[in-house]
Each structure stands twice: as C-alpha cells, then as structure tokens.
Design a protein around this motif. Sequence first.
Motif, PDB file in Angstrom:
ATOM      1  N   GLN A   3       1.122  -1.096  -0.010  1.00  0.00           N
ATOM      2  CA  GLN A   3       0.015   0.083   0.027  1.00  0.00           C
ATOM      3  C   GLN A   3       0.880   1.194   0.000  1.00  0.00           C
ATOM      4  OE1 GLN A   3      -2.561  -0.576   3.462  1.00  0.00           O
ATOM      5  NE2 GLN A   3      -4.393  -0.667   2.058  1.00  0.00           N
ATOM      6  N   LEU A   4       0.186   2.144  -0.800  1.00  0.00           N
ATOM      7  CA  LEU A   4       0.973   3.719  -0.789  1.00  0.00           C
ATOM      8  C   LEU A   4      -0.156   4.483  -0.055  1.00  0.00           C
ATOM      9  CD1 LEU A   4       2.514   4.031  -4.182  1.00  0.00           C
ATOM     10  CD2 LEU A   4       3.628   3.099  -1.890  1.00  0.00           C
ATOM     11  N   VAL A   5       0.456   5.202   0.957  1.00  0.00           N
ATOM     12  CA  VAL A   5      -0.629   6.178   1.613  1.00  0.00           C
ATOM     13  C   VAL A   5       0.116   7.318   1.802  1.00  0.00           C
ATOM     14  CG1 VAL A   5      -1.709   6.778   3.889  1.00  0.00           C
ATOM     15  CG2 VAL A   5      -1.511   4.378   3.109  1.00  0.00           C
ATOM     16  N   GLU A   6      -0.606   8.421   0.944  1.00  0.00           N
ATOM     17  CA  GLU A   6      -0.143   9.683   0.957  1.00  0.00           C
ATOM     18  C   GLU A   6      -0.802  10.496   2.078  1.00  0.00           C
ATOM     19  OE1 GLU A   6      -1.053   9.269  -3.511  1.00  0.00           O
ATOM     20  OE2 GLU A   6      -2.133   9.100  -2.031  1.00  0.00           O
ATOM     21  N   SER A   7      -0.041  11.892   2.675  1.00  0.00           N
ATOM     22  CA  SER A   7      -0.519  12.651   3.627  1.00  0.00           C
ATOM     23  C   SER A   7       0.020  14.140   3.372  1.00  0.00           C
ATOM     24  CB  SER A   7      -0.312  12.137   5.072  1.00  0.00           C
ATOM     25  OG  SER A   7       1.111  11.896   5.186  1.00  0.00           O
ATOM     26  N   GLY A   8      -0.502  14.980   3.881  1.00  0.00           N
ATOM     27  CA  GLY A   8       0.214  16.269   3.972  1.00  0.00           C
ATOM     28  C   GLY A   8      -0.563  17.466   2.981  1.00  0.00           C
ATOM     29  N   GLY A   9      -1.615  17.068   2.280  1.00  0.00           N
ATOM     30  CA  GLY A   9      -2.367  17.794   1.504  1.00  0.00           C
ATOM     31  C   GLY A   9      -3.175  18.876   2.226  1.00  0.00           C
ATOM     32  N   GLY A  10      -3.855  19.715   1.651  1.00  0.00           N
ATOM     33  CA  GLY A  10      -4.399  20.723   2.347  1.00  0.00           C
ATOM     34  C   GLY A  10      -4.594  21.913   1.654  1.00  0.00           C
ATOM     35  N   LEU A  11      -5.244  23.040   2.370  1.00  0.00           N
ATOM     36  CA  LEU A  11      -5.448  24.391   1.920  1.00  0.00           C
ATOM     37  C   LEU A  11      -4.537  25.321   2.391  1.00  0.00           C
ATOM     38  CD1 LEU A  11      -7.215  26.661   0.734  1.00  0.00           C
ATOM     39  CD2 LEU A  11      -8.441  26.819   2.534  1.00  0.00           C
ATOM     40  N   SER A  17       3.716  27.121   1.755  1.00  0.00           N
ATOM     41  CA  SER A  17       4.358  25.788   1.396  1.00  0.00           C
ATOM     42  C   SER A  17       3.557  24.535   2.065  1.00  0.00           C
ATOM     43  CB  SER A  17       5.769  25.623   2.265  1.00  0.00           C
ATOM     44  OG  SER A  17       6.738  26.789   1.769  1.00  0.00           O
ATOM     45  N   LEU A  18       3.780  23.313   1.489  1.00  0.00           N
ATOM     46  CA  LEU A  18       3.212  21.847   2.159  1.00  0.00           C
ATOM     47  C   LEU A  18       4.450  21.096   1.691  1.00  0.00           C
ATOM     48  CD1 LEU A  18      -0.233  21.947   0.698  1.00  0.00           C
ATOM     49  CD2 LEU A  18       0.416  22.116   3.236  1.00  0.00           C
ATOM     50  N   ARG A  19       4.199  20.118   2.606  1.00  0.00           N
ATOM     51  CA  ARG A  19       5.242  18.833   2.204  1.00  0.00           C
ATOM     52  C   ARG A  19       4.332  17.385   2.458  1.00  0.00           C
ATOM     53  NH1 ARG A  19       9.977  15.836   5.546  1.00  0.00           N
ATOM     54  NH2 ARG A  19       8.236  15.034   6.780  1.00  0.00           N
ATOM     55  N   LEU A  20       4.168  16.828   1.185  1.00  0.00           N
ATOM     56  CA  LEU A  20       3.550  15.724   1.044  1.00  0.00           C
ATOM     57  C   LEU A  20       4.328  14.246   1.519  1.00  0.00           C
ATOM     58  CD1 LEU A  20       1.783  16.283  -2.307  1.00  0.00           C
ATOM     59  CD2 LEU A  20       0.921  17.019  -0.091  1.00  0.00           C
ATOM     60  N   SER A  21       3.656  13.340   1.938  1.00  0.00           N
ATOM     61  CA  SER A  21       4.364  12.557   2.251  1.00  0.00           C
ATOM     62  C   SER A  21       3.766  10.910   1.482  1.00  0.00           C
ATOM     63  CB  SER A  21       4.555  11.939   3.804  1.00  0.00           C
ATOM     64  OG  SER A  21       5.174  13.052   4.600  1.00  0.00           O
ATOM     65  N   CYS A  22       4.623   9.983   1.316  1.00  0.00           N
ATOM     66  CA  CYS A  22       4.352   8.685   0.846  1.00  0.00           C
ATOM     67  C   CYS A  22       4.693   7.669   1.297  1.00  0.00           C
ATOM     68  CB  CYS A  22       4.247   8.790  -0.921  1.00  0.00           C
ATOM     69  SG  CYS A  22       3.899   7.328  -1.572  1.00  0.00           S
ATOM     70  N   ALA A  23       3.808   7.025   2.109  1.00  0.00           N
ATOM     71  CA  ALA A  23       4.503   6.028   2.928  1.00  0.00           C
ATOM     72  C   ALA A  23       4.047   4.546   2.278  1.00  0.00           C
ATOM     73  CB  ALA A  23       3.848   5.838   4.317  1.00  0.00           C
ATOM     74  N   ALA A  24       4.995   3.529   1.988  1.00  0.00           N
ATOM     75  CA  ALA A  24       4.825   2.409   1.383  1.00  0.00           C
ATOM     76  C   ALA A  24       4.954   1.209   2.377  1.00  0.00           C
ATOM     77  CB  ALA A  24       5.917   2.263   0.248  1.00  0.00           C
TER      78      ALA A  24
END
Length: 120
Positions: A3-11, A17-24
Amino acid sequence: QVQLVESGGGLVQPGGSLRLSCAASGSTFSINAMGWYRQAPGKERELVAGITSGGSTTYADSVKGRFTISINNAMNTGYLQMNSLKPGDTAVYYCSANLFRPGWGPNDYWGQGTQVTVSS
C-alpha cells in the motif's frame, strides 16, 4: 500486498508551503523509483517530480526551483516539498512507486491521492 498512503495535503495561501508524504508498507519490497503526479479538474494527470533509489531526480518545468522530491529508503517513505505555491498548483496529488518484490519482480503502485488547494 503493498500500500501507498499519501498525507500532507490541504489548503494553503499563495506563496505558502506544504510537504506531502508517501509511505509504502506491506510485503517485503525495495523501492526502485518514486514519483508524484497531479491531476487538476478537466486536465490530464501529469508528472510533477520523480526520483530513483539512487537519487536521480526529474521535475516538470512548471515546478522547477519550487518543489523538491526526496526519498528515505530506510523508512520506505517519499516526500514532496512544495514551496512558493501558486493557484495553478491546485490539484489532486498522487504518489506512485515502482517496487521490487521477491518472487513478483518490479511493479507500479499508486496511492489514493491527496488534495492540494492553493487559494487566498
């Protein structure tokens, strides 16, 4: 199963700035490469940035100098640091990874997507 799970999105406001993460996670695997794509309403999905396990990177012209892709192989996690965000960066961002699994070989996997909205 992987599974790949993204996080960190938003308004975020323009210029922010934003930082997106993708955990495998899941079965035993190694990361060959990881990429971030985005899809805005009414537009095709496009590659934003990519990175290999060796550290080679590629960026879309529209994000060069503003976005930075990185990968932590020990944590099986990739990141997309996004600075100087513009309204045109608004999209659903997807993580994709080419993973090698023993007995299965290399395969592409996708996350579920995370919304990034840049607006004042």
